[in-house]
Design a protein around this motif. Structure first.
Motif, PDB file in Angstrom:
ATOM      1  N   GLU A  57       0.828  -1.210   0.000  1.00 31.37           N
ATOM      2  CA  GLU A  57       0.000   0.000   0.000  1.00 31.37           C
ATOM      3  C   GLU A  57       0.864   1.262   0.000  1.00 31.37           C
ATOM      4  OE1 GLU A  57      -3.094   0.240   2.937  1.00 31.37           O
ATOM      5  OE2 GLU A  57      -3.647  -1.857   2.620  1.00 31.37           O
ATOM      6  N   GLU A  58       1.893   1.248   0.814  1.00 34.33           N
ATOM      7  CA  GLU A  58       2.787   2.407   0.881  1.00 34.33           C
ATOM      8  C   GLU A  58       3.488   2.633  -0.457  1.00 34.33           C
ATOM      9  OE1 GLU A  58       6.713   3.660   3.404  1.00 34.33           O
ATOM     10  OE2 GLU A  58       5.103   2.611   4.476  1.00 34.33           O
ATOM     11  N   ARG A  59       3.895   1.553  -1.097  1.00 34.34           N
ATOM     12  CA  ARG A  59       4.540   1.646  -2.408  1.00 34.34           C
ATOM     13  C   ARG A  59       3.563   2.213  -3.443  1.00 34.34           C
ATOM     14  NH1 ARG A  59       4.220  -2.598  -5.474  1.00 34.34           N
ATOM     15  NH2 ARG A  59       4.889  -2.204  -7.583  1.00 34.34           N
ATOM     16  N   LEU A  60       2.331   1.718  -3.436  1.00 31.88           N
ATOM     17  CA  LEU A  60       1.322   2.215  -4.381  1.00 31.88           C
ATOM     18  C   LEU A  60       0.996   3.688  -4.134  1.00 31.88           C
ATOM     19  CD1 LEU A  60      -1.116  -0.836  -4.598  1.00 31.88           C
ATOM     20  CD2 LEU A  60       0.469  -0.010  -6.347  1.00 31.88           C
ATOM     21  N   ARG A  61       0.907   4.076  -2.867  1.00 31.31           N
ATOM     22  CA  ARG A  61       0.662   5.497  -2.544  1.00 31.31           C
ATOM     23  C   ARG A  61       1.805   6.371  -3.038  1.00 31.31           C
ATOM     24  NH1 ARG A  61      -1.816   3.710   2.344  1.00 31.31           N
ATOM     25  NH2 ARG A  61       0.190   3.709   3.383  1.00 31.31           N
ATOM     26  N   ALA A  62       3.021   5.888  -2.859  1.00 31.80           N
ATOM     27  CA  ALA A  62       4.186   6.660  -3.316  1.00 31.80           C
ATOM     28  C   ALA A  62       4.177   6.798  -4.840  1.00 31.80           C
ATOM     29  CB  ALA A  62       5.476   6.000  -2.847  1.00 31.80           C
ATOM     30  N   LEU A  63       3.828   5.716  -5.537  1.00 29.94           N
ATOM     31  CA  LEU A  63       3.751   5.778  -7.002  1.00 29.94           C
ATOM     32  C   LEU A  63       2.653   6.735  -7.452  1.00 29.94           C
ATOM     33  CD1 LEU A  63       4.234   2.016  -7.968  1.00 29.94           C
ATOM     34  CD2 LEU A  63       5.800   3.908  -8.452  1.00 29.94           C
ATOM     35  N   ALA A  64       1.501   6.688  -6.790  1.00 33.73           N
ATOM     36  CA  ALA A  64       0.394   7.589  -7.135  1.00 33.73           C
ATOM     37  C   ALA A  64       0.785   9.043  -6.873  1.00 33.73           C
ATOM     38  CB  ALA A  64      -0.850   7.218  -6.331  1.00 33.73           C
ATOM     39  N   GLU A  65       1.443   9.284  -5.765  1.00 30.46           N
ATOM     40  CA  GLU A  65       1.883  10.646  -5.434  1.00 30.46           C
ATOM     41  C   GLU A  65       2.881  11.161  -6.468  1.00 30.46           C
ATOM     42  OE1 GLU A  65       1.971  14.203  -3.493  1.00 30.46           O
ATOM     43  OE2 GLU A  65       0.644  12.515  -3.073  1.00 30.46           O
TER      44      GLU A  65
END
Length: 192
Positions: A57-65
């Protein structure tokens, strides 16, 4: 034996014991290939584990950001390019106003017709050049009053015009690619 020799012998024994321990540790050290290390990690980390899910989830949030930042920067860059000439064109508007005033003043004069024609041609050429950069005049007599593009300076009563329309233009307004550079200062028609 003397005390010095005893100390020396003890130091040598301690050094030898330390070297033996280091050699034993080096012999016990296991070398794993990268694939073996990954497989070992997979065995010890459960895919259903909260830690794994949180990391994803943290990785996906970072990619989205990161993607949002890229889009915002692209939008801001496009906006900057689009309105780069804003301040220069704003500084040129008084020149255009003075040309309009000269033409309005000379409209009833017959003495200098050629001069007036030259000023009019210069004004048109100046407007065409500014138009190539996206500048357009807003507000004509008879247009409906729009507070987004017009600034009401007062009211007038002109029977030939509809209610809430522009009766008189006191100062022309201009937009640069849909952005108001200067609102038109107008008199608004009110019949009642």
């Amino acid at each position: 034996m003397s005390g010095k020799e005893d100390n020396k012998e003890m130091n040598e024994q301690e050094t030898a014991a330390t070297e033996t321990e280091e050699t034993a540790e080096a012999e016990n050290e296991v070398t794993l290939s990268e694939d073996e290390l990954k497989a070992l990690c997979r065995e010890h980390v459960c895919p259903a584990c909260d830690v794994m899910g949180e990391a994803k989830e943290e990785r996906l949030r970072a990619l989205a950001e990161t993607e949002n930042i890229k889009k915002r920067l692209a939008r801001e860059t496009e906006e900057l390019k689009k309105f780069a000439a804003d301040s220069i064109l704003s500084d040129l508007l008084p020149v255009l106003d003075n040309l309009d005033l000269a033409l309005d003043h000379a409209q009833n004069l017959d003495a200098c017709k050629d001069f007036v024609i030259g000023v009019d041609m210069t004004r048109k050429m100046f407007l065409d050049t500014l138009g190539k950069h996206g500048l357009k005049a807003v507000g004509k007599v008879g247009d409906e009053f729009d507070p987004n593009f017009h600034e009401a300076m007062g009211m007038a009563q002109v029977a030939d015009l509809p209610d809430n329309s522009i009766a008189q233009i006191m100062q022309r307004g201009y937009v640069l690619k849909e952005r108001v550079i200067r609102p038109a200062k107008v008199m608004v028609n009110k019949l009642s």
